[in-house]
Design an enzyme around this catalytic site. Structure first.
Site, PDB file in Angstrom:
ATOM      1  N   CYS A 221       0.808  -1.226   0.000  1.00  0.00           N
ATOM      2  CA  CYS A 221       0.000   0.000   0.000  1.00  0.00           C
ATOM      3  C   CYS A 221       0.836   1.269   0.000  1.00  0.00           C
ATOM      4  CB  CYS A 221      -0.895   0.006   1.234  1.00  0.00           C
ATOM      5  SG  CYS A 221      -2.173  -1.237   1.081  1.00  0.00           S
ATOM      6  N   ASP A 240      -1.163  -6.264   2.231  1.00  0.00           N
ATOM      7  CA  ASP A 240      -0.920  -5.141   3.154  1.00  0.00           C
ATOM      8  C   ASP A 240      -2.225  -4.888   3.897  1.00  0.00           C
ATOM      9  OD1 ASP A 240      -0.356  -2.484   4.283  1.00  0.00           O
ATOM     10  OD2 ASP A 240       1.234  -2.336   2.791  1.00  0.00           O
ATOM     11  N   LYS A 306      16.336  -2.333   4.513  1.00  0.00           N
ATOM     12  CA  LYS A 306      16.506  -1.034   5.168  1.00  0.00           C
ATOM     13  C   LYS A 306      17.840  -1.063   5.913  1.00  0.00           C
ATOM     14  CE  LYS A 306      12.340  -0.373   3.749  1.00  0.00           C
ATOM     15  NZ  LYS A 306      12.004   0.447   2.596  1.00  0.00           N
TER      16      LYS A 306
END
Ligand SMILES: C[S@@+](CC[C@H](N)C(=O)[O-])C[C@H]1O[C@@H](n2cnc3c(N)ncnc32)[C@H](O)[C@@H]1O
EC number: 2.1.1.186
Length: 366
Positions: A221, A240, A306
């Site tokens: 999303c 999501d 990340k």
């Protein structure tokens, strides 16, 4: 010319330096990586003559995570006289490059350096004429010959050198220029589009990003990544808990699963693409991606890792190693590439393609 100049994202010079030092050492090339923080580049000075050229030829550019471009350069040219900058640049290239196929006058990707881009564009025209007159450049552009780079780090101050077309980034400043599609639901869409450009050769798009393929998007999303898959006429399962853009749902190509991406399991056996942009600990994402690939739930995956605040090169290397080991344990042959994309910030993007299962008789072809 015995230095390797690497362009990188500003703020990631240390990672780029750690990476080139490690990967050069694996090839028995030793040197010193000069780092100026927030400069947008790293200079790796080889100790032995000829070794910058060796790296340029033998270190696959595609294997570098933090570098956007790889160029062999000579000493920094300083205080270029404003009435004639061309002679010293031409002089530096004489004997180093012959019959080059292209010229790029570039700058580091920093706000200060970008001010110089207008000058670079103007300077390119007379410089190209001089390089052609001196046979440093061919009289026409050729994608098969070395690329001449002039890299201005300040007014009147530049590195000059060359890259090899079979082992460089084809993009000006190492950055693919992409236009944000106005109907996409989020700017993140450009990350996946850039990943396609970086990881999938243009002549394989029709086969590997083909219409009618099935894809799963974890952490989808509002739908920027799903948008890219839909645009290529794929059928997408978007996972999501958040809301998906109605425009995507209206295409009829998207099934929205309001589920945890770590628990979701594919409901069909012909998923080609898995993409994942969930903000999570890298090791959790790495293990999830390995699960999908080991179980044969997808053929290719693109996902983000990340980055932590510190030891970012080590963290990425460890996670890639983890995936590699998990695939090897199961005899799965795969290509793994990672790159900090232009549209990535505190993250890198990884692409993995399962080639085939090593078990005889189980060649895993589409
Ligand atoms: C950076 S956004 C994704 C943006 C998206 N790729 C796009 O282009 O629009 C991260 C998304 O991951 C979702 N997410 C985080 N953890 C998740 C989980 N465990 N399962 C499913 N979705 C998750 C969040 O709800 C959020 O929508």
């Amino acid at each position: 010319m015995n230095k390797v100049l690497l362009y990188c994202r500003s703020g990631f010079e240390k990672e780029c330096a750690a990476e080139i030092t490690a990967k050069a050492a694996e090839r028995n090339v030793f040197g010193f990586a000069r780092v100026k923080e927030q400069s947008g580049y790293v200079l790796f000075e080889c100790y032995q003559q000829g070794e910058a050229e060796k790296l340029l030829r033998e270190l696959p550019f595609q294997s570098l995570i933090f570098a956007r471009q790889m160029v062999v350069v000579g000493e920094l040219l300083r205080d270029l006289p404003s009435e004639d900058r061309i002679t010293p640049v031409t002089g530096m290239l004489t004997g180093a490059v012959e019959k080059g196929g292209d010229l790029r006058v570039e700058v580091p990707d920093t706000n200060e350096a970008k001010e110089l881009l207008k000058f670079c564009r103007k300077f390119t025209v007379p410089l190209r004429a001089s390089l052609r007159a001196n046979k440093i450049l061919l009289n026409y552009e050729s994608a098969k010959r070395p690329v001449v780079h002039v890299f201005f780090i300040a007014p009147g101050t530049c590195y000059v050198g060359y890259s090899l077309p079979e082992n460089n980034s084809p993009f000006f400043m190492g950055i693919p220029r992409l236009k944000f599609p106005s109907d996409a639901p989020s700017r993140s869409t450009l990350k996946l589009e850039e990943a396609f450009h970086i990881f999938i050769p243009a002549d394989e798009w029709d086969e590997r990003l083909a219409s009618g393929m099935y894809a799963v998007d974890l952490g989808a999303c509002p739908g920027g990544w799903t948008y890219q898959l839909v645009k290529r006429s794929m059928m997408v399962h978007s996972v999501d808990n958040g809301p998906m853009a109605q425009s995507l749902m209206d295409t009829g190509q998207v099934t929205h699963h309001k589920e945890d991406g770590f628990r979701y399991r594919p409901t069909r056996s012909n998923i080609y693409w898995l993409v994942c942009d969930m903000v999570e600990k890298p090791v959790r994402v790495a293990n999830l991606m390995a699960d999908w690939l080991v179980n044969g739930w997808c053929r290719e995956a693109i996902f983000n890792l990340k980055l932590p605040m510190k030891k970012r090169y080590e963290e990425v290397s460890q996670n890639l190693q983890l995936i590699q080991e998990r695939l090897q344990e199961k005899g799965i042959n795969a290509q793994i590439h990672a790159r900090q994309l232009y549209h990535d910030r505190e993250e890198v993007t990884v692409h993995i393609r399962r080639i085939w299962s090593a078990t005889p008789g189980r060649r895993d072809e589409r």
